[in-house]
Scaffold this motif. Structure first.
Motif, PDB file in Angstrom:
ATOM      1  N   GLU A 159     117.536 -20.386  60.650  1.00  0.00           N
ATOM      2  CA  GLU A 159     117.310 -19.053  60.105  1.00  0.00           C
ATOM      3  C   GLU A 159     117.476 -19.020  58.586  1.00  0.00           C
ATOM      4  OE1 GLU A 159     115.941 -16.641  61.661  1.00  0.00           O
ATOM      5  OE2 GLU A 159     115.915 -17.874  63.463  1.00  0.00           O
ATOM      6  N   ARG A 180     114.323 -20.391  57.119  1.00  0.00           N
ATOM      7  CA  ARG A 180     113.239 -19.405  57.194  1.00  0.00           C
ATOM      8  C   ARG A 180     113.459 -18.297  56.166  1.00  0.00           C
ATOM      9  NH1 ARG A 180     112.436 -17.710  63.326  1.00  0.00           N
ATOM     10  NH2 ARG A 180     110.490 -16.830  62.530  1.00  0.00           N
ATOM     11  N   SER A 181     114.711 -17.956  55.923  1.00  0.00           N
ATOM     12  CA  SER A 181     115.019 -16.947  54.919  1.00  0.00           C
ATOM     13  C   SER A 181     114.603 -17.433  53.530  1.00  0.00           C
ATOM     14  CB  SER A 181     116.515 -16.630  54.942  1.00  0.00           C
ATOM     15  OG  SER A 181     116.852 -15.719  53.926  1.00  0.00           O
ATOM     16  N   THR A 222     110.700 -17.313  53.301  1.00  0.00           N
ATOM     17  CA  THR A 222     110.060 -16.000  53.225  1.00  0.00           C
ATOM     18  C   THR A 222     110.624 -15.132  52.110  1.00  0.00           C
ATOM     19  OG1 THR A 222     111.634 -15.050  54.815  1.00  0.00           O
ATOM     20  CG2 THR A 222     109.619 -16.047  55.704  1.00  0.00           C
ATOM     21  N   SER A 241     113.279 -13.368  52.408  1.00  0.00           N
ATOM     22  CA  SER A 241     113.842 -12.178  53.046  1.00  0.00           C
ATOM     23  C   SER A 241     115.226 -12.479  53.604  1.00  0.00           C
ATOM     24  CB  SER A 241     112.937 -11.694  54.172  1.00  0.00           C
ATOM     25  OG  SER A 241     112.788 -12.702  55.158  1.00  0.00           O
ATOM     26  N   THR A 279     118.051 -12.719  56.331  1.00  0.00           N
ATOM     27  CA  THR A 279     118.022 -13.016  57.752  1.00  0.00           C
ATOM     28  C   THR A 279     119.412 -12.849  58.351  1.00  0.00           C
ATOM     29  OG1 THR A 279     117.407 -14.670  59.405  1.00  0.00           O
ATOM     30  CG2 THR A 279     118.480 -15.476  57.431  1.00  0.00           C
ATOM     31  N   ARG A 280     119.445 -12.527  59.625  1.00  0.00           N
ATOM     32  CA  ARG A 280     120.713 -12.424  60.359  1.00  0.00           C
ATOM     33  C   ARG A 280     120.765 -13.554  61.361  1.00  0.00           C
ATOM     34  NH1 ARG A 280     121.699  -6.578  62.752  1.00  0.00           N
ATOM     35  NH2 ARG A 280     123.658  -7.635  63.230  1.00  0.00           N
ATOM     36  N   THR A 281     121.877 -14.263  61.393  1.00  0.00           N
ATOM     37  CA  THR A 281     121.995 -15.400  62.299  1.00  0.00           C
ATOM     38  C   THR A 281     122.820 -15.081  63.537  1.00  0.00           C
ATOM     39  OG1 THR A 281     123.940 -16.215  61.105  1.00  0.00           O
ATOM     40  CG2 THR A 281     121.777 -17.047  60.424  1.00  0.00           C
ATOM     41  N   SER A 313     121.367 -13.710  68.270  1.00  0.00           N
ATOM     42  CA  SER A 313     120.286 -14.403  68.966  1.00  0.00           C
ATOM     43  C   SER A 313     120.758 -14.787  70.358  1.00  0.00           C
ATOM     44  CB  SER A 313     119.872 -15.662  68.202  1.00  0.00           C
ATOM     45  OG  SER A 313     119.361 -15.332  66.935  1.00  0.00           O
ATOM     46  N   ARG A 316     112.376 -20.073  68.622  1.00  0.00           N
ATOM     47  CA  ARG A 316     112.669 -19.042  67.619  1.00  0.00           C
ATOM     48  C   ARG A 316     111.443 -18.644  66.797  1.00  0.00           C
ATOM     49  NH1 ARG A 316     116.685 -17.826  70.654  1.00  0.00           N
ATOM     50  NH2 ARG A 316     118.664 -18.904  70.266  1.00  0.00           N
TER      51      ARG A 316
END
Length: 303
Positions: A142, A145-146, A149, A151, A153-155, A158, A234
């Motif tokens: 995550e 990916r943050s 992007t 942006s 993210t919250r991990t 999930s 994911r």
């Protein structure tokens, strides 16, 4: 010249929370059923290529204890500690080189025998520093990916992956083999990316593997009529479709999508594609490792 690998038969034990019996029985059911589906006997098989892990199997040197159930006793045997699709392209390479005429490709998962399946992914972390610091593989993904992007993210929150038992086997042959059916493998691709550092897009290894498979098959993404996806839990279907350049409606995912099939994920997806029997070219992809860092792609065509 495009490498063409025949497919003579296949079998799968549909994934479920628990399949009763020992691991050896699970594997034997899949391999023997695939040989029977190909209308062959074990004497017709030159060797075995499997995808497995001693850690997941819960035994040391697991291939030594599974020669009977995999069909590799007194035969050539290769193993990859990677997704089942990696075993497919390794087997295809052996046949393509002329070293074999027919092989069993098999992979399995029996997480119902594992006391704590959720503890396994963390063991993939580098042991001296990262594992000791308590790094979580999902958090690593995550965070990458943050970074990609830009942006937040919250991990947390999930849902954990749902462990499943399964086993799958495919019989592959040289092109023109007497038992080869009307489905052939024509494209193969594999790529590995960085685990922890955000040096490239999360899906970059997947896209490189797909590009290589398409190139070897002499196809473009526009020629693909179906995409079967193993693992990649994911990554949602829309994100995957945009990255690949295909519409969501041709993508087939594991059900439930959060099912953890371990190293069997890609091979189960390949069997799903073979069973579906779509006319035209089907792309089968899988990606595992931390941050989806290890990716494989296979092209299946129905003649």
């Amino acid at each position: 010249m495009t490498l063409r690998i025949g497919i003579a038969g296949w079998s799968v034990l549909p994934p479920q929370a628990e399949i009763p019996g020992a691991l050896d029985e699970l594997i034997y059911e899949a391999t023997s059923s695939a040989v029977k589906d190909a209308d062959m006997t074990i004497a017709d098989i030159d060797g075995v290529c499997m995808a497995s892990s001693d850690l997941n199997d819960g035994r040391a040197i697991s291939t030594m204890t599974l020669t009977g159930s995999t069909g590799s006793f007194h035969k050539s045997e290769m193993r990859v500690c990677n997704d089942g699709l990696a075993a497919v392209w390794m087997g295809a390479a052996e046949i393509g080189s002329g070293s074999a005429q027919s092989l069993i490709i098999c992979a399995w998962n029996k997480f119902s025998d594992v006391v704590d399946p959720q503890a396994i992914p963390a063991l993939a972390m580098e042991p001296t520093m990262h594992r000791a610091l308590g790094y979580d593989p999902e958090a690593v993904l995550e965070l990458r990916r943050s970074f990609e992007t830009g942006s937040v993210t919250r991990t947390s929150g999930s849902p954990p992956l749902e462990p499943r038992d399964t086993a799958a086997a495919v019989i592959i042959t040289a092109d023109g083999h007497a038992r080869a059916g009307d489905r052939v493998l024509t494209g193969f691709g594999s790529s590995t990316g960085p685990y922890l550092r955000p040096g490239e897009a999360v899906l970059a290894p997947t896209l490189r593997a797909v590009s290589a498979a398409l190139d070897k098959a002499g196809l473009s993404i526009a020629d693909i009529v179906r995409v079967h996806v193993g693992g990649m839990h994911r990554i949602d279907t829309n994100e995957l479709g945009k990255a690949l350049g295909v519409t969501d409606d041709i993508i087939v995912r594991e059900q439930p999508q959060q099912a953890d099939l371990g190293y069997a994920a890609g091979l189960v997806s390949l069997v799903s594609a073979l069973t579906e029997g779509t006319i035209g070219a089907t792309l089968v992809i899988s990606a595992g490792g931390l941050g989806l860092a290890s990716a494989n792609a296979i092209i299946v065509e129905r003649t």
